[in-house]
Design an enzyme around this catalytic site. Structure first.
Site, PDB file in Angstrom:
ATOM      1  CD1 TRP A 102       5.444  -4.694  -3.565  1.00 41.77           C
ATOM      2  CD2 TRP A 102       5.108  -3.866  -1.521  1.00 41.77           C
ATOM      3  NE1 TRP A 102       4.627  -3.598  -3.686  1.00 41.77           N
ATOM      4  CE2 TRP A 102       4.405  -3.075  -2.460  1.00 41.77           C
ATOM      5  CE3 TRP A 102       5.047  -3.523  -0.172  1.00 41.77           C
ATOM      6  CZ2 TRP A 102       3.647  -1.967  -2.078  1.00 41.77           C
ATOM      7  CZ3 TRP A 102       4.294  -2.422   0.207  1.00 41.77           C
ATOM      8  CH2 TRP A 102       3.607  -1.647  -0.733  1.00 41.77           C
ATOM      9  CG  ASP A 169       3.854 -10.431  -0.844  1.00 40.36           C
ATOM     10  OD1 ASP A 169       2.670 -10.505  -1.215  1.00 40.36           O
ATOM     11  OD2 ASP A 169       4.435  -9.342  -0.635  1.00 40.36           O
ATOM     12  CE  LYS A 193      -1.183  -3.878  -4.766  1.00 35.55           C
ATOM     13  NZ  LYS A 193      -0.287  -4.449  -3.768  1.00 35.55           N
TER      14      LYS A 193
HETATM   15  C1  LIG Z   1       0.664  -4.056  -2.630  1.00 38.01           C
HETATM   16  C2  LIG Z   1       1.622  -5.074  -2.183  1.00 38.01           C
HETATM   17  C3  LIG Z   1       1.968  -5.226  -0.820  1.00 38.01           C
HETATM   18  C4  LIG Z   1       1.440  -4.323   0.261  1.00 38.01           C
HETATM   19  O1  LIG Z   1       0.153  -4.611   0.554  1.00 38.01           O
HETATM   20  P1  LIG Z   1      -0.650  -3.830   1.715  1.00 38.01           P
HETATM   21  O2  LIG Z   1      -1.938  -4.577   1.705  1.00 38.01           O
HETATM   22  O3  LIG Z   1      -0.753  -2.406   1.282  1.00 38.01           O
HETATM   23  O4  LIG Z   1       0.107  -3.975   2.967  1.00 38.01           O
HETATM   24  C5  LIG Z   1       2.844  -6.230  -0.481  1.00 38.01           C
HETATM   25  N1  LIG Z   1       3.369  -7.053  -1.415  1.00 38.01           N
HETATM   26  C6  LIG Z   1       3.071  -6.922  -2.721  1.00 38.01           C
HETATM   27  C7  LIG Z   1       3.666  -7.867  -3.700  1.00 38.01           C
HETATM   28  C8  LIG Z   1       2.189  -5.939  -3.145  1.00 38.01           C
HETATM   29  O5  LIG Z   1       1.889  -5.809  -4.440  1.00 38.01           O
END
Ligand SMILES: *Cc1c(COP(=O)(O)O)cnc(C)c1O
Length: 352
Positions: A102, A169, A193
């Site tokens: 990511w 993030d 998540k």
């Molecule tokens: C799942 C995830 C993403 C991507 O998220 P989307 O909503 O599918 O764009 C980005 N960063 C992390 C740390 C993730 O776990």
């Protein structure tokens, strides 16, 4: 019987949240209308949005500290681009800590808008640790990090100390532990998540860092526009926002991030103890960097794979196959994962 859901995302949500959400789909607030068939401008939905944003700031202890909470769309993946659009000045530089898939994607998008310097990376060992040695360049506007690496099972336990803006993030561990969230200037997280269904992205941003880049920003990508329209510049994803609100209420009832952190530490401890004491298993991530959300492990004897796979399936476990880039197994044990489900997995590991 419901399965023990270890899926990495979309993933487990609290059962009582699913119950309330399904009731609201049929009859919301006793309006005799569905939540998903009323106007987002109606008083009933405006209250949902306001309450959800309020809960975010309350749970992160960021109320009255100059932050705005936004419920946007496009996933964390669109934030990879929106962040530089909104805070990277024309001709500016951003510093990145590359801790996985990511982060790498975030680096690529930021590179479309300016100079990117990767100040540390654990790519050399397939991202099994969190690099801690780096120098932040004096000409960088912001430092970007990923608090939890969903695929590799590592988690940052401390964050860069810097006078630059700090962006994180937190898609896969937001609301899972107590942190000084005011050390961050911008936090983003896809809902799916630890907060709700896919379809909305949470952004928490310090208002005074915005509007300084000299860029022309397309309206849908402009945080200031979304702030001024209270996350209703266009039709918001009403169902994901509502379910997120319910999950945040559930979390508040458990004692907020402090309460859930204790539970999460205990849950992760049960599983890591088994991985460390059972000679048939081995953890993937460097011990001190282990994630309390995504537990990655492999079999030490591959010939046991078939037997182990049939045993956990038999026990009603779902979603523990590792990501293809790591292999082995990944047990995602987000906030809503009950301790009992982890015990079922541990019992299977013991019985192998
Ligand atoms: C799942 C995830 C993403 C991507 O998220 P989307 O909503 O599918 O764009 C980005 N960063 C992390 C740390 C993730 O776990």
């Amino acid at each position: 019987m419901k399965k023990h859901n270890f899926s990495a995302g979309p993933c487990i949500l609290p059962q009582e949240v699913l119950q309330k959400a399904s009731e609201a789909v049929l009859n919301f607030n006793n309006l005799n209308l569905s939540l998903i068939e009323i106007s987002h401008r109606s008083a009933d939905f405006v209250e949902v949005m306001e309450h959800a944003k309020d809960l975010v700031l309350e749970l992160l202890d960021l109320k009255d500290k100059g932050y705005s909470a936004l419920f946007l769309q496009g996933g964390a993946s669109l934030e990879f681009l929106m962040v530089p659009y909104n805070i990277l000045p024309e001709g500016g530089k951003a510093a990145f800590i590359n801790t996985g898939t990511w982060s790498s994607k975030a680096i690529k998008e930021a590179g479309l808008l300016g100079e990117v310097e990767v100040i540390a990376s654990s790519k050399d060992t397939n991202f099994n640790y969190i690099p801690k040695d780096y120098t932040i360049p004096s000409d960088a506007t912001y430092v970007h990090c990923t608090s939890n690496n969903t695929i590799f099972g590592t988690q940052m336990k401390s964050f860069p100390k810097t006078d630059k803006l700090l962006v994180c993030d937190m898609s896969s561990d937001i609301f899972s532990r107590k942190l000084d969230f005011s050390q961050f200037d911008l936090i983003y997280a896809g809902a799916q998540k630890n907060m709700g269904p896919a379809g909305t992205t949470l952004v928490v941003v310090k208002d005074d860092i915005l509007g300084k880049t000299g860029r022309k920003i397309p309206s849908m990508l402009d945080y200031q526009i979304h702030i001024s329209k209270e996350s209703m510049f266009n039709t918001p994803p009403v169902f994901p926002v509502y379910v997120s609100m319910l999950t945040l209420e559930w979390l508040k009832g458990l004692g907020g991030v402090e309460g859930i952190e204790k539970i999460n530490d205990e849950k992760a401890g049960i599983l890591y103890d088994e991985i460390d004491s059972n000679p048939l298993f081995k953890g993937v991530a460097n011990k001190e960097d282990r994630s309390n959300m995504n537990v990655t492990f492999v079999l030490t004897d591959e010939s046991k794979k078939e037997k182990f796979d049939s045993m956990w399936k038999e026990a009603g476990i779902s979603g523990i196959n590792g990501h293809r880039s790591v292999g082995g197994y990944r047990a995602s044990i987000y906030n809503a994962m009950p301790k009992e489900s982890i015990q079922v997995l541990v019992d299977v590991m013991k019985a192998l």
